[in-house]
Write a protein that holds these residues in place. Sequence first.
Motif, PDB file in Angstrom:
ATOM      1  N   HIS A  59       0.817  -1.173   0.054  1.00  0.00           N
ATOM      2  CA  HIS A  59      -0.013   0.061   0.061  1.00  0.00           C
ATOM      3  C   HIS A  59       0.809   1.370  -0.006  1.00  0.00           C
ATOM      4  O   HIS A  59       1.998   1.451   0.670  1.00  0.00           O
ATOM      5  CB  HIS A  59      -0.885  -0.008   1.112  1.00  0.00           C
ATOM      6  CG  HIS A  59      -1.777  -1.121   1.278  1.00  0.00           C
ATOM      7  ND1 HIS A  59      -3.053  -1.296   0.555  1.00  0.00           N
ATOM      8  CD2 HIS A  59      -1.891  -2.265   2.154  1.00  0.00           C
ATOM      9  CE1 HIS A  59      -3.624  -2.337   0.627  1.00  0.00           C
ATOM     10  NE2 HIS A  59      -3.140  -2.879   1.799  1.00  0.00           N
ATOM     11  N   ASP A  64      -4.041   3.374   3.373  1.00  0.00           N
ATOM     12  CA  ASP A  64      -4.593   2.457   2.879  1.00  0.00           C
ATOM     13  C   ASP A  64      -4.406   1.123   3.409  1.00  0.00           C
ATOM     14  O   ASP A  64      -5.243   0.116   3.505  1.00  0.00           O
ATOM     15  CB  ASP A  64      -3.678   2.530   1.369  1.00  0.00           C
ATOM     16  CG  ASP A  64      -4.347   3.417   0.410  1.00  0.00           C
ATOM     17  OD1 ASP A  64      -5.400   3.971   0.486  1.00  0.00           O
ATOM     18  OD2 ASP A  64      -3.280   3.775  -0.120  1.00  0.00           O
ATOM     19  N   ASP A  68      -7.337  -1.867   4.868  1.00  0.00           N
ATOM     20  CA  ASP A  68      -7.159  -3.251   4.176  1.00  0.00           C
ATOM     21  C   ASP A  68      -7.878  -4.109   5.302  1.00  0.00           C
ATOM     22  O   ASP A  68      -7.527  -4.275   6.190  1.00  0.00           O
ATOM     23  CB  ASP A  68      -5.561  -3.779   4.246  1.00  0.00           C
ATOM     24  CG  ASP A  68      -5.536  -4.989   3.699  1.00  0.00           C
ATOM     25  OD1 ASP A  68      -6.408  -5.799   3.494  1.00  0.00           O
ATOM     26  OD2 ASP A  68      -4.232  -5.098   2.780  1.00  0.00           O
TER      27      ASP A  68
END
Length: 330
Positions: A59, A64, A68
């Motif tokens: 990422h 991000d 996940d």
Amino acid sequence: MSDTSTTPLRWGIASTGGIAEQMTRALRTLPHAEVVAVGSRSQESADRFASEFDIERAHPSHTDLCADPNVDIIYVASPHSEHHDMTMAALNAGKHVVCEKAFALNAAEAGEMIESARRNNRFLMEAMWTWFIPAVVDIRRRVNAGEIGEIVSVDADFCLDISDPDGRHRQADLAGGALLDLGIYPLTFPCFVLGEYPDEVKAIGRLTAGGVDATVAGVAAFPSGALSTFQTSLDAVSGLGARIVGTTGRIDVDPPFWFTSSFTVHSLGADPQHVEMPSEGLAHEAAHAMERIRDGHIHSNVVTWDATLRTMQLLDEVRQQVGVVYPSER
């Protein structure tokens, strides 16, 4: 509810520096641990790390990584200046967190991180790996058993020549300096060995032109009556050992004391006893974190939240005495 299944705990690695590499290698040695994702400041850095360690997802940001859905626990390995924000984001995203030491910039940040873990009902632990090293655990057992009598003093030093003027250790905005990165070890080693925190500390230091601590030395007094001395520096290399002196003997801890694999017990009237206990490095703390999570806990019973807060308060006091203030604290 306690989770005692063998379903793997899926780790995400936040940052791609040297300590992140060490933890990733350590996790690979543990059963029921999977490193499934890495997050970095750039896609390029994340891709490099993922390729090197055969990690499925890379990422380009911590945001991000936190989003996940396949990540259960995040290891925060960024510079100290980012620990608070990255940990808060991970906890608020429903992830468990193991955050590198020093846990935060100061005790106020640490308190917010702990409260977030409590509010989100997620596990949070400071990655104080020394407290899980087998030889260090055995040293504490011997001290508690009175093998060298009442403890009079504990002495430890951690000085390295880290001269790069552009490196993070000398950058105030990255919470650089010797204390948070190196000095935390000699400062807290006696706290673990003695099972208590000092009620008084006196420190002096020399700062860099950029306002971070280049060298710090001091003494601490504990409720039991024991004293400790500590020294840390970015400008020299010390012996990297530790010594615990009691009324009936002493323990010499072989370097590097913070992850030693051997020590020698000197007791009055007896031959020295040399002890060797190999270590698996960072794997011990990671295994502990996983065990606590599986048993339904949100905190460690070794590196407790109280211990983490008291460590940060101790670091705050030393920084105040030597005159280090980070830009974000002004």
